[in-house]
Design an enzyme around this catalytic site. Structure first.
Site, short mmCIF file in Angstrom:
data_model
loop_
_atom_site.label_atom_id
_atom_site.label_comp_id
_atom_site.label_asym_id
_atom_site.label_seq_id
_atom_site.Cartn_x
_atom_site.Cartn_y
_atom_site.Cartn_z
N GLU A 73 -39.29 -3.82 12.41
CA GLU A 73 -40.55 -4.44 12.86
C GLU A 73 -41.50 -3.37 13.40
OE1 GLU A 73 -37.45 -5.34 13.54
OE2 GLU A 73 -37.27 -7.42 14.15
N CYS A 119 -35.50 -8.83 17.80
CA CYS A 119 -34.72 -8.73 19.04
C CYS A 119 -35.64 -8.83 20.25
CB CYS A 119 -33.92 -7.44 19.08
SG CYS A 119 -34.93 -5.99 19.32
N LEU A 124 -9.95 10.38 -2.70
CA LEU A 124 -10.79 9.26 -2.25
C LEU A 124 -12.18 9.69 -1.80
CD1 LEU A 124 -8.14 7.05 -0.35
CD2 LEU A 124 -8.95 6.81 -2.70
N GLU A 178 -8.44 0.64 -1.33
CA GLU A 178 -7.93 1.01 -2.65
C GLU A 178 -6.46 1.32 -2.49
OE1 GLU A 178 -10.33 3.72 -5.01
OE2 GLU A 178 -11.88 3.69 -3.48
N1 LIG Z 1 -4.47 -0.20 -9.94
C1 LIG Z 1 -4.95 -0.03 -8.74
O1 LIG Z 1 -6.06 -0.48 -8.41
C2 LIG Z 1 -4.14 0.75 -7.74
C3 LIG Z 1 -4.77 1.18 -6.56
C4 LIG Z 1 -3.99 1.88 -5.64
C5 LIG Z 1 -2.65 2.12 -5.91
N2 LIG Z 1 -2.10 1.72 -7.07
C6 LIG Z 1 -0.70 1.97 -7.37
O2 LIG Z 1 0.09 1.31 -6.39
C7 LIG Z 1 1.34 2.00 -6.27
C8 LIG Z 1 1.63 2.17 -4.79
O3 LIG Z 1 1.78 0.90 -4.23
P1 LIG Z 1 2.48 0.69 -2.83
O4 LIG Z 1 2.55 -0.76 -2.60
O5 LIG Z 1 3.72 1.50 -2.78
O6 LIG Z 1 1.46 1.46 -1.87
P2 LIG Z 1 0.35 1.04 -0.81
O7 LIG Z 1 0.18 -0.41 -0.67
O8 LIG Z 1 -0.85 1.87 -1.12
O9 LIG Z 1 1.02 1.64 0.50
C9 LIG Z 1 2.12 0.99 1.08
C10 LIG Z 1 2.43 1.69 2.37
O10 LIG Z 1 1.37 1.52 3.29
C11 LIG Z 1 1.88 1.51 4.59
N3 LIG Z 1 1.57 0.25 5.23
C12 LIG Z 1 1.32 -0.97 4.70
N4 LIG Z 1 1.06 -1.87 5.66
C13 LIG Z 1 1.15 -1.20 6.82
C14 LIG Z 1 0.99 -1.56 8.17
N5 LIG Z 1 0.70 -2.82 8.54
N6 LIG Z 1 1.13 -0.60 9.11
C15 LIG Z 1 1.41 0.67 8.78
N7 LIG Z 1 1.59 1.08 7.52
C16 LIG Z 1 1.45 0.15 6.56
C17 LIG Z 1 3.41 1.68 4.47
O11 LIG Z 1 3.62 3.09 4.58
P3 LIG Z 1 5.03 3.79 4.88
O12 LIG Z 1 5.78 3.74 3.63
O13 LIG Z 1 4.71 5.15 5.33
O14 LIG Z 1 5.67 3.00 5.95
C18 LIG Z 1 3.66 1.15 3.09
O15 LIG Z 1 4.84 1.59 2.49
C19 LIG Z 1 1.18 3.30 -6.99
O16 LIG Z 1 1.88 3.20 -8.24
C20 LIG Z 1 -0.29 3.42 -7.25
O17 LIG Z 1 -0.56 4.13 -8.43
C21 LIG Z 1 -2.82 1.03 -7.99
#
Ligand SMILES: NC(=O)c1ccc[n+]([C@@H]2O[C@H](COP(=O)([O-])OP(=O)(O)OC[C@H]3O[C@@H](n4cnc5c(N)ncnc54)[C@H](OP(=O)(O)O)[C@@H]3O)[C@@H](O)[C@H]2O)c1
Length: 372
Positions: free
Chosen positions: A56, A79, A208, A300
């Site tokens: 504004e 505001c 990223l 992501e």
């Molecule tokens: N196509 C797509 O768009 C895309 C995008 C991204 C990734 N990906 C693929 O996804 C796969 C990985 O998947 P993912 O499920 O293993 O990985 P993710 O979801 O990226 O990461 C999982 C990890 O995040 C941490 N986490 C989750 N919730 C949490 C919380 N509340 N507090 C603290 N930490 C937390 C934990 O880490 P810790 O293990 O350290 O405990 C958990 O093991 C890969 O193959 C990748 O290439 C695909």
């Protein structure tokens, strides 16, 4: 009665407001246009960033003497309190503006109708509710913050036609086409932060960052990793590339990160454990990100973090790229168990858009969580 010139001015103000995207939070994005006594556009302005002058005030300055006796068309109720800058209502009254047309009232409890009241008591004609749905859409991140105190989360996923996010061996580069990947880079540049899970850091070693071929100085988002264990390899690219990186872990885990926590730009945030679940409370994490001025977060991540966010009802919108490929049931699913045992319990989207993105399809929408 709203004139055609006022509607056109509001459309322009909404467009101008968008130029503050990513920089105004925790303030809203606001645009304003001044019409002179004859209804001609005489000045405009938008709120560029938090702490900078409001739309504004800029519009009044740009209109000069033409503001007197004219109309202000503005996307949000002005505001009326002293924040980092003075009240806009005072500036409007001093500029002798005769009429103010507003898209929507400001839900901030410090304003919430009081701005309109002050203008009216100064004898200014006030009209509210011009293109309000566009103004709500413009400020969904701000409105969400006022309501919940948390950052807005958009989940971005690249899927195969059969809903897989990675092949059986965990490889997911490149599911989406080059055009979609460029679009994702621009999405990163428009948000406050990009979030991923430790699983994706381990599997993909992503940076990223925003990397686009043109020479524009793209804004780099803050990058964030959540981990329950701190076990993701401290020499990963995300920690080595310049910029602010936040690692969020449960209390006590930060001490184990001996290597990367002293790197420039890297911060470790610790939270109480979210027992009985592993890791941290993602709601507390998103309150902290909002308090740090990170209004909009692009997630992501893999299926683990995406599912946790969805289960905790912390995902606000999705951007899903569907690529023309099939990975079979051996591929990794986008989500894990969500407890949806019947179609009427499905998590649905609203305000949906769907369009081509190179050889992919991009579907976007806001998540609707069921009330029960
Ligand atoms: N196509 C797509 O768009 C895309 C995008 C991204 C990734 N990906 C693929 O996804 C796969 C990985 O998947 P993912 O499920 O293993 O990985 P993710 O979801 O990226 O990461 C999982 C990890 O995040 C941490 N986490 C989750 N919730 C949490 C919380 N509340 N507090 C603290 N930490 C937390 C934990 O880490 P810790 O293990 O350290 O405990 C958990 O093991 C890969 O193959 C990748 O290439 C695909």
């Amino acid at each position: 009665m709203i004139s055609r010139a006022e509607t056109d001015a509001m459309k322009k103000a909404l467009k101008l407001a968008l130029r503050g995207r990513g920089s105004t939070f925790p303030n809203p994005m606001v645009g304003a246009v001044i019409l002179d006594r004859d209804g001609n556009q005489a000045g405009d302005g938008f709120h560029r960033e938090c702490g900078a002058p409001h739309a504004e005030v800029i519009a009044i300055a740009s209109a000069g003497d033409a503001a007197s006796g004219g109309t202000m068309v503005v996307t949000l109720e002005p505001c009326c309190h002293h924040g980092r800058t003075g009240p806009c209502t005072d500036a409007i009254i001093s500029a002798r503006i005769k009429r103010v047309v507003i898209a929507m009232t400001d839900p901030d409890p410090r304003v919430s109708g009081e701005g309109i009241k002050q203008l009216k008591s100064a004898g200014i004609e006030v009209e509210t509710g011009l293109l309000p749905e566009k103004a709500y859409e413009l400020n969904r991140v701000y409105l969400h913050y006022i309501e919940t105190g948390r950052s807005w989360v958009t989940l971005k996923i690249a899927l195969s036609l059969d809903g897989r996010t990675a092949a059986a061996d965990g490889s997911s580069r490149w599911i989406s086409c080059e055009r979609s990947r460029r679009r994702v880079q621009r999405m990163r540049a428009s948000v406050g932060a990009v979030l991923t899970g430790a699983g994706t850091v381990r599997a993909d070693d992503p940076e990223l960052t925003v990397r686009l071929p043109d020479s524009r100085p793209w804004r780099q988002p803050v990058r964030m990793v959540v981990s329950a264990t701190g076990d993701f390899g401290e020499s990963r690219k995300i920690f080595r590339s310049p910029g602010r990186v936040i690692i969020a872990v449960p209390e006590g885990v930060g001490a184990r990160l001996t290597e990367c926590k002293d790197l420039p730009g890297v911060e470790v945030w610790e939270f109480p454990p979210d027992s009985p679940n592993p890791g941290i409370s993602l709601a507390s994490f998103l309150e902290r990100t909002a308090a740090e001025g990170l209004g909009e977060i692009l997630c992501e991540a893999g299926s683990d973090l995406s599912t946790r966010l969805l289960r905790d009802e912390l995902v606000d919108s999705v951007s899903i790229f569907t690529a023309p490929m099939i990975l079979g049931s051996e591929g990794r699913p986008a989500f894990e168990f969500l407890g949806i045992d019947s179609i009427d319990k499905a998590i649905r989207l609203e305000n949906i858009s769907s369009r081509r993105s190179g050889s992919d399809f991009l579907t976007e929408g806001c998540i609707v969580y069921r009330a029960d």
